[in-house]
Write a protein that holds these residues in place. Structure first.
Motif, PDB file in Angstrom:
ATOM      1  N   ALA A  12       4.070   1.042   3.294  1.00 43.23           N
ATOM      2  CA  ALA A  12       3.885   2.159   2.344  1.00 43.23           C
ATOM      3  C   ALA A  12       3.621   3.436   3.140  1.00 43.23           C
ATOM      4  O   ALA A  12       2.504   3.693   3.594  1.00 43.23           O
ATOM      5  CB  ALA A  12       2.722   1.848   1.399  1.00 43.23           C
ATOM      6  N   LYS A  55       3.154   6.470   2.549  1.00 38.95           N
ATOM      7  CA  LYS A  55       2.129   7.431   2.121  1.00 38.95           C
ATOM      8  C   LYS A  55       0.817   7.238   2.869  1.00 38.95           C
ATOM      9  O   LYS A  55       0.048   8.160   3.025  1.00 38.95           O
ATOM     10  CB  LYS A  55       1.880   7.316   0.609  1.00 38.95           C
ATOM     11  CG  LYS A  55       1.389   5.936   0.180  1.00 38.95           C
ATOM     12  CD  LYS A  55       1.217   5.829  -1.325  1.00 38.95           C
ATOM     13  CE  LYS A  55       2.527   5.706  -2.054  1.00 38.95           C
ATOM     14  NZ  LYS A  55       3.222   4.399  -1.901  1.00 38.95           N
ATOM     15  N   ASP A  93       8.341   1.527   1.960  1.00 39.52           N
ATOM     16  CA  ASP A  93       8.094   1.957   0.581  1.00 39.52           C
ATOM     17  C   ASP A  93       7.867   3.461   0.636  1.00 39.52           C
ATOM     18  O   ASP A  93       6.903   3.932   1.247  1.00 39.52           O
ATOM     19  CB  ASP A  93       6.862   1.220   0.048  1.00 39.52           C
ATOM     20  CG  ASP A  93       6.174   1.961  -1.094  1.00 39.52           C
ATOM     21  OD1 ASP A  93       6.871   2.678  -1.843  1.00 39.52           O
ATOM     22  OD2 ASP A  93       4.946   1.818  -1.233  1.00 39.52           O
ATOM     23  N   HIS A 122       0.446  -3.109  -8.494  1.00 42.11           N
ATOM     24  CA  HIS A 122      -0.494  -2.767  -7.417  1.00 42.11           C
ATOM     25  C   HIS A 122      -1.880  -3.159  -7.896  1.00 42.11           C
ATOM     26  O   HIS A 122      -2.360  -2.645  -8.904  1.00 42.11           O
ATOM     27  CB  HIS A 122      -0.421  -1.272  -7.095  1.00 42.11           C
ATOM     28  CG  HIS A 122      -1.000  -0.951  -5.746  1.00 42.11           C
ATOM     29  ND1 HIS A 122      -2.291  -1.267  -5.404  1.00 42.11           N
ATOM     30  CD2 HIS A 122      -0.457  -0.358  -4.650  1.00 42.11           C
ATOM     31  CE1 HIS A 122      -2.524  -0.877  -4.142  1.00 42.11           C
ATOM     32  NE2 HIS A 122      -1.422  -0.329  -3.674  1.00 42.11           N
ATOM     33  N   SER A 136      -6.332  -0.511  -4.143  1.00 40.07           N
ATOM     34  CA  SER A 136      -6.393  -0.485  -2.677  1.00 40.07           C
ATOM     35  C   SER A 136      -7.693  -1.088  -2.164  1.00 40.07           C
ATOM     36  O   SER A 136      -8.739  -0.994  -2.801  1.00 40.07           O
ATOM     37  CB  SER A 136      -6.236   0.946  -2.178  1.00 40.07           C
ATOM     38  OG  SER A 136      -5.813   0.948  -0.833  1.00 40.07           O
ATOM     39  N   GLY A 169       0.929  -3.212  -2.758  1.00 39.30           N
ATOM     40  CA  GLY A 169      -0.004  -3.056  -1.638  1.00 39.30           C
ATOM     41  C   GLY A 169      -1.366  -3.599  -2.001  1.00 39.30           C
ATOM     42  O   GLY A 169      -1.476  -4.532  -2.790  1.00 39.30           O
ATOM     43  N   GLY A 170      -2.415  -3.005  -1.420  1.00 38.79           N
ATOM     44  CA  GLY A 170      -3.775  -3.405  -1.753  1.00 38.79           C
ATOM     45  C   GLY A 170      -4.440  -4.279  -0.708  1.00 38.79           C
ATOM     46  O   GLY A 170      -5.657  -4.452  -0.738  1.00 38.79           O
ATOM     47  N   GLU A 216       4.105  -4.420  -0.164  1.00 38.76           N
ATOM     48  CA  GLU A 216       4.102  -3.012   0.275  1.00 38.76           C
ATOM     49  C   GLU A 216       2.760  -2.627   0.892  1.00 38.76           C
ATOM     50  O   GLU A 216       2.063  -1.748   0.383  1.00 38.76           O
ATOM     51  CB  GLU A 216       4.356  -2.093  -0.934  1.00 38.76           C
ATOM     52  CG  GLU A 216       5.610  -2.374  -1.691  1.00 38.76           C
ATOM     53  CD  GLU A 216       5.619  -1.680  -3.068  1.00 38.76           C
ATOM     54  OE1 GLU A 216       4.682  -0.920  -3.380  1.00 38.76           O
ATOM     55  OE2 GLU A 216       6.561  -1.918  -3.828  1.00 38.76           O
ATOM     56  N   GLY A 224      -0.036  -0.839   2.939  1.00 37.57           N
ATOM     57  CA  GLY A 224      -0.290   0.422   3.643  1.00 37.57           C
ATOM     58  C   GLY A 224      -1.504   0.197   4.527  1.00 37.57           C
ATOM     59  O   GLY A 224      -1.408  -0.076   5.719  1.00 37.57           O
ATOM     60  N   ARG A 225      -2.689   0.257   3.871  1.00 34.41           N
ATOM     61  CA  ARG A 225      -3.956   0.099   4.587  1.00 34.41           C
ATOM     62  C   ARG A 225      -3.986  -1.151   5.483  1.00 34.41           C
ATOM     63  O   ARG A 225      -4.464  -1.096   6.618  1.00 34.41           O
ATOM     64  CB  ARG A 225      -5.077  -0.004   3.543  1.00 34.41           C
ATOM     65  CG  ARG A 225      -6.471  -0.150   4.117  1.00 34.41           C
ATOM     66  CD  ARG A 225      -7.440  -0.480   2.971  1.00 34.41           C
ATOM     67  NE  ARG A 225      -7.433   0.536   1.932  1.00 34.41           N
ATOM     68  CZ  ARG A 225      -8.040   1.712   2.017  1.00 34.41           C
ATOM     69  NH1 ARG A 225      -8.721   2.015   3.099  1.00 34.41           N
ATOM     70  NH2 ARG A 225      -7.990   2.569   1.016  1.00 34.41           N
ATOM     71  N   TYR A 267      -4.998   6.508   5.080  1.00 29.40           N
ATOM     72  CA  TYR A 267      -5.375   7.622   4.198  1.00 29.40           C
ATOM     73  C   TYR A 267      -6.352   8.590   4.887  1.00 29.40           C
ATOM     74  O   TYR A 267      -7.344   9.003   4.301  1.00 29.40           O
ATOM     75  CB  TYR A 267      -5.954   7.089   2.883  1.00 29.40           C
ATOM     76  CG  TYR A 267      -5.009   6.129   2.206  1.00 29.40           C
ATOM     77  CD1 TYR A 267      -3.826   6.598   1.642  1.00 29.40           C
ATOM     78  CD2 TYR A 267      -5.246   4.769   2.185  1.00 29.40           C
ATOM     79  CE1 TYR A 267      -2.915   5.716   1.065  1.00 29.40           C
ATOM     80  CE2 TYR A 267      -4.337   3.883   1.611  1.00 29.40           C
ATOM     81  CZ  TYR A 267      -3.179   4.372   1.058  1.00 29.40           C
ATOM     82  OH  TYR A 267      -2.276   3.510   0.501  1.00 29.40           O
TER      83      TYR A 267
HETATM   84  C1  LIG Z   1       3.536   1.910  -4.928  1.00 34.48           C
HETATM   85  C2  LIG Z   1       2.548   1.712  -3.838  1.00 34.48           C
HETATM   86  N1  LIG Z   1       2.754   0.724  -2.960  1.00 34.48           N
HETATM   87  C3  LIG Z   1       1.918   0.500  -1.917  1.00 34.48           C
HETATM   88  C4  LIG Z   1       0.804   1.275  -1.721  1.00 34.48           C
HETATM   89  C5  LIG Z   1      -0.081   0.992  -0.554  1.00 34.48           C
HETATM   90  O1  LIG Z   1      -1.331   0.565  -0.951  1.00 34.48           O
HETATM   91  P1  LIG Z   1      -2.398   0.029   0.081  1.00 34.48           P
HETATM   92  O2  LIG Z   1      -2.576   1.085   1.117  1.00 34.48           O
HETATM   93  O3  LIG Z   1      -3.614  -0.201  -0.713  1.00 34.48           O
HETATM   94  O4  LIG Z   1      -1.854  -1.229   0.683  1.00 34.48           O
HETATM   95  C6  LIG Z   1       0.519   2.311  -2.642  1.00 34.48           C
HETATM   96  C7  LIG Z   1      -0.679   3.133  -2.479  1.00 34.48           C
HETATM   97  O5  LIG Z   1      -1.080   3.910  -3.295  1.00 34.48           O
HETATM   98  C8  LIG Z   1       1.425   2.529  -3.714  1.00 34.48           C
HETATM   99  O6  LIG Z   1       1.223   3.533  -4.593  1.00 34.48           O
END
Ligand SMILES: Cc1ncc(COP(=O)(O)O)c(C=O)c1O
Length: 425
Positions: A69, A71, A91, A205, A208, A241-242, A283, A285-286, A387
């Protein structure tokens, strides 16, 4: 004036060179570089080896596609390390993220998993960058995707994943309320996606920093209800994610979450297309980048138990406020020959304040730090890969774009392996 500042014995390059003369490794060079800058700013230390290992472990543990992810941390050094660890799917949530990833890694695949997208972005993502996977949680979005792809689109080659609403309270950072269709509505959208000839998917999702693998079990059970109501085969199940980063050490490994997902998917017997099982995706991220970066920040003032730092909530440290005081911190003091960690002399609880004039710019903690910390010291805050720089603003004129690549392990990993060997001895 400028020359006299540049030549100041405390901030000139010769001082930096002298400090580094003693065989400094990449971490120590980065710290010394930060401390000797005339205009000190926070510095992001990027631990490429940590990121690459996390990526390699996730890709080998998950029996499907691991989509990073973007972002969560979009710095090219971070993205490159994940790519080197084997991540080939991303993602993305905006056209700029699509462009970033396609520019860096032309052989990778972007999945546009933001449920609400501008029409132009869908159009450009698909027609200019070959994106064929999108998320949605509304029939209006389906119409928008239809229009953006155009009448000649090969819909059978495009996968649309319906984002399903999740119950509250499954994770430290709740993401409910903004995206996700409730079961009945999700089923109606899924049926319509299939009726219009697209490949079908479900996604969610859980929130997080979710530390309970059972949240994924619950989420998949909800998805199974959606599929039963929609009565269509599924091409993709995307667990979103999460996944937690190991901040406290009690989160359990990524593999435990993968087991919860794979066991549930096979128990629920999701109906795939033509007898095939749906493709699994996730997906993170963290969970991929959380441990791979530190932030170096200077103590501009100590006032009792309050430390005023040159980074804060509007910079890279918002997670210290909104997630909590989970993050390992070492205090460093500049010396005439470089710097030294501050140890001994007992510890005390502190709250941290950022550099802006806004009172929101505070992290109450409490953060346990050496009581000897004083104005002019630096803090290295570990596990700040998720983040952090992604959220930073230029509010009040504070912003840091300084990154240093650091090889090897961060301080907290060295001290925990030293603790483990002391315990073993
Ligand atoms: C659509 C989507 N996927 C994945 C993630 C990544 O989440 P995480 O960092 O909690 O794994 C996010 C985070 O907001 C998201 O909006």
């Amino acid at each position: 004036m400028r020359d006299s500042l540049r030549d100041s014995p405390h901030f000139s390059d010769p001082v930096f060179e002298a400090w580094c003369a003693h065989d400094a490794d990449s971490h120590d060079r980065a710290v010394i570089r930060a401390m000797t800058r005339r205009r000190e700013t926070p510095v992001h230390l990027v631990y490429g080896d940590v990121l690459k290992d996390a990526a390699a472990r996730a890709v080998s543990a998950f029996p499907g596609d691991v989509l990073y992810a973007v972002k969560c941390n979009d710095h090219p050094m971070v993205l490159r390390a994940l790519y080197d660890g084997g991540v080939r799917h991303f993602d993305v949530a905006s056209i700029r993220e699509v462009e970033l990833i396609r520019g860096l890694f032309p052989d990778s695949t972007c999945h546009y998993m933001h449920p609400v997208k501008p029409g132009f972005a869908i159009e450009e993502a698909h027609h200019m960058h070959g994106v064929t996977a999108f998320a949605l949680d509304d029939l209006d979005e389906l119409d928008k995707i239809d229009a953006a792809l155009g009448e000649d689109a090969d819909k059978g080659a495009v996968m649309l994943a319906v984002r399903v609403e999740m119950p509250r309270g499954q994770a430290a950072m709740d993401l409910t309320g903004k995206f996700g269709a409730p079961v009945q509505k999700a089923a109606a959208i899924l049926a319509e996606v299939a009726a219009r000839g697209y490949q079908t998917g479900l996604t969610f999702h859980v929130g997080s920093y979710c530390t309970n693998p059972r949240a994924y079990v619950t989420a998949l059970e909800i998805c199974r209800r959606v599929q039963r109501l929609a009565r269509v085969p599924l091409d993709v199940i995307d667990a979103g994610g999460g996944f937690p980063a190991s901040y406290t050490g009690n989160e359990g490994p990524f593999a435990a979450y993968v087991t919860a997902i794979t066991e549930t998917v096979s128990r629920l017997n999701f109906l795939g297309r033509d007898g095939r099982a749906p493709v699994l995706r996730c997906e993170p991220g963290r969970g991929l980048v959380g441990l791979g970066q530190s932030i170096l920040t200077k103590v501009d003032l100590r006032r009792g138990g309050d430390l005023f730092l040159n980074d804060g909530v509007f910079g890279g440290l918002s997670e210290l406020k909104y997630l909590g005081p989970y993050f390992p911190i070492q205090a460093l003091r500049p010396t005439s020959v470089g710097f030294e960690p501050i140890t001994g002399g007992g510890s005390a609880d502190f709250q941290l304040f950022g550099p802006t004039c806004d009172s929101v710019d505070s992290c109450p903690g409490p953060f346990r730090l050496p009581d000897a910390v004083r104005t002019g010291d630096w803090l290295e805050i570990g596990k700040m890969g998720a983040y952090s720089n992604a959220y930073r603003t230029e509010f009040n004129g504070f912003h840091s774009d300084l990154y240093s690549a650091v090889s090897g392990q961060p301080f907290w990993a060295k001290s925990s392996s030293a603790d483990a060997s002391r315990r073993a001895a």
